[in-house]
Design an enzyme around this catalytic site. Structure first.
Site, mmCIF file in Angstrom:
data_model
loop_
_atom_site.group_PDB
_atom_site.id
_atom_site.type_symbol
_atom_site.label_atom_id
_atom_site.label_comp_id
_atom_site.label_asym_id
_atom_site.label_seq_id
_atom_site.Cartn_x
_atom_site.Cartn_y
_atom_site.Cartn_z
ATOM 1 C CG ASP A 202 -1.957 1.082 1.146
ATOM 2 O OD1 ASP A 202 -3.038 0.798 0.582
ATOM 3 O OD2 ASP A 202 -1.709 2.194 1.631
ATOM 4 C CG ASN A 210 -3.806 11.230 -6.035
ATOM 5 O OD1 ASN A 210 -2.930 11.182 -6.883
ATOM 6 N ND2 ASN A 210 -4.647 10.234 -5.816
ATOM 7 C CG ASP A 219 -4.524 8.516 -12.609
ATOM 8 O OD1 ASP A 219 -4.825 8.053 -11.492
ATOM 9 O OD2 ASP A 219 -5.338 9.104 -13.358
ATOM 10 C CD GLU A 246 -4.289 4.281 -1.526
ATOM 11 O OE1 GLU A 246 -4.490 4.629 -0.348
ATOM 12 O OE2 GLU A 246 -5.123 4.448 -2.437
#
Length: 329
Positions: A202, A210, A219, A246
């Site tokens: 993770d 982000n 992305d 993620e």
């Protein structure tokens, strides 16, 4: 030589048209049933349901009605007109008088009447031929459209099947593929008393990443991580997948805890060295990893139990400060 009287000929033609209409009425629905069944079978559908059979029955009924209407308009109606013309021609009495002055004009009139009737018959046959050609052309176009629609459906089916097994953003396997592989490899490891390692990864603080760098940078980072996993775990038996967001997973048949730990520590260092996004001097993107491994000395009751152990190890890694590898107990 036929023994039918002239009065019986129109009735015979009418009976022939009625017989032709009956044969078409019986044959067209049967042909439509075979065509629709072949089309459904070519799509590789499941066993028919009552609702599906009802839908097919209505489709066959509508197709048959439309085809019978076209045949009635373009074939049977011109034939009826032709039969009526022949009946009218045959019903005109032919005088057999032999008187010298009146015979020739009456014979000329009758010949002219016969010529007109034959011309009307030729015109009717020509119209019927044109209608038949038009019907054949339309049927050919419909067949081509049906073939094109079938090809499009097959391409869409293949694309949909591919999308159901591949993560659209990263191009690696999705959770559905991982679930199938986990059950399969767990049963194989139990049966052969082999090793099976499972790592859940993770990305740390990815929501903040982000917000700071934007969705496109996020992305791109997910794609870079997926590429790194695919490069690091490239044996035929290895599987890397994206579980969503993620979170990633690596399934490593034949690896024990020690072998998998060494590879995953190297992968964690490689991700930090990438300094995502794109060599930024800020705090680079890191990953927390939970690792569990099944072996004859440390068995698990089920594949789900193995996955849960890896998840619990990931939870410990997150709460111990992130950017680390935690081993299941």
């Amino acid at each position: 030589m036929s023994t039918e009287s002239p009065d019986e000929l129109p009735g015979r033609e009418t009976r022939r048209l009625g017989s032709l209409r009956l044969r078409l009425t019986l044959a067209l629905p049967l042909l439509n049933v075979l065509a629709v069944a072949a089309f459904e079978w070519s799509l590789g559908g499941d066993a028919p349901t009552p609702e599906g059979l009802a839908r097919l029955a209505w489709l066959v009924l509508l197709l048959s009605a439309a085809q019978l209407l076209l045949v009635e308009l373009w074939m049977l109606r011109p034939l009826r007109r032709l039969a009526a013309g022949c009946e009218a021609m045959e019903s005109v009495p032919m005088p057999l008088t032999t008187d010298g002055e009146g015979a020739a004009p009456r014979l000329a009139v009758e010949l002219d009447r016969i010529g007109h009737a034959m011309q009307r018959a030729r015109d009717s046959l020509w119209q019927q031929e044109q209608a038949a050609r038009e019907l054949q052309r339309e049927l050919t176009e419909q067949r081509q459209q049906l073939d094109q629609a079938q090809a499009t459906l097959e391409a869409n089916r293949r694309e949909l099947a591919s999308l159901e097994r591949v993560d659209t953003l990263t191009g690696i396997a999705n959770q559905r593929v991982f679930d199938e592989a986990l059950r399969r490899e767990f049963k194989r490891a139990q049966r052969q008393r082999g090793l099976l390692a499972l790592a859940v990864l993770d990305l740390d603080q990815f929501r903040q990443f982000n917000e700071t760098h934007g969705r496109e940078a996020g992305d791109a980072a997910l794609q870079r991580v997926a590429a790194l996993l695919s490069t690091r775990f490239k044996r035929d038996t290895d599987l890397v997948a994206r579980l969503g967001g993620e979170e990633f997973v690596a399934l490593l048949p034949g690896f024990g805890m020690a072998e998998a730990q060494g590879v995953l520590e190297s992968l964690r260092e490689e991700l930090r060295a990438l300094r995502l996004p794109d060599g930024s001097s800020e705090q680079p993107l890191t990953v927390s990893i939970g690792l569990a491994a099944a072996s004859p000395a440390h068995p698990y009751l089920s594949a789900q139990a193995l996955l849960q152990a890896a998840d619990e190890a990931l939870y410990i890694a997150k709460h111990a400060g992130r950017d680390r590898l935690s081993l299941a107990a």
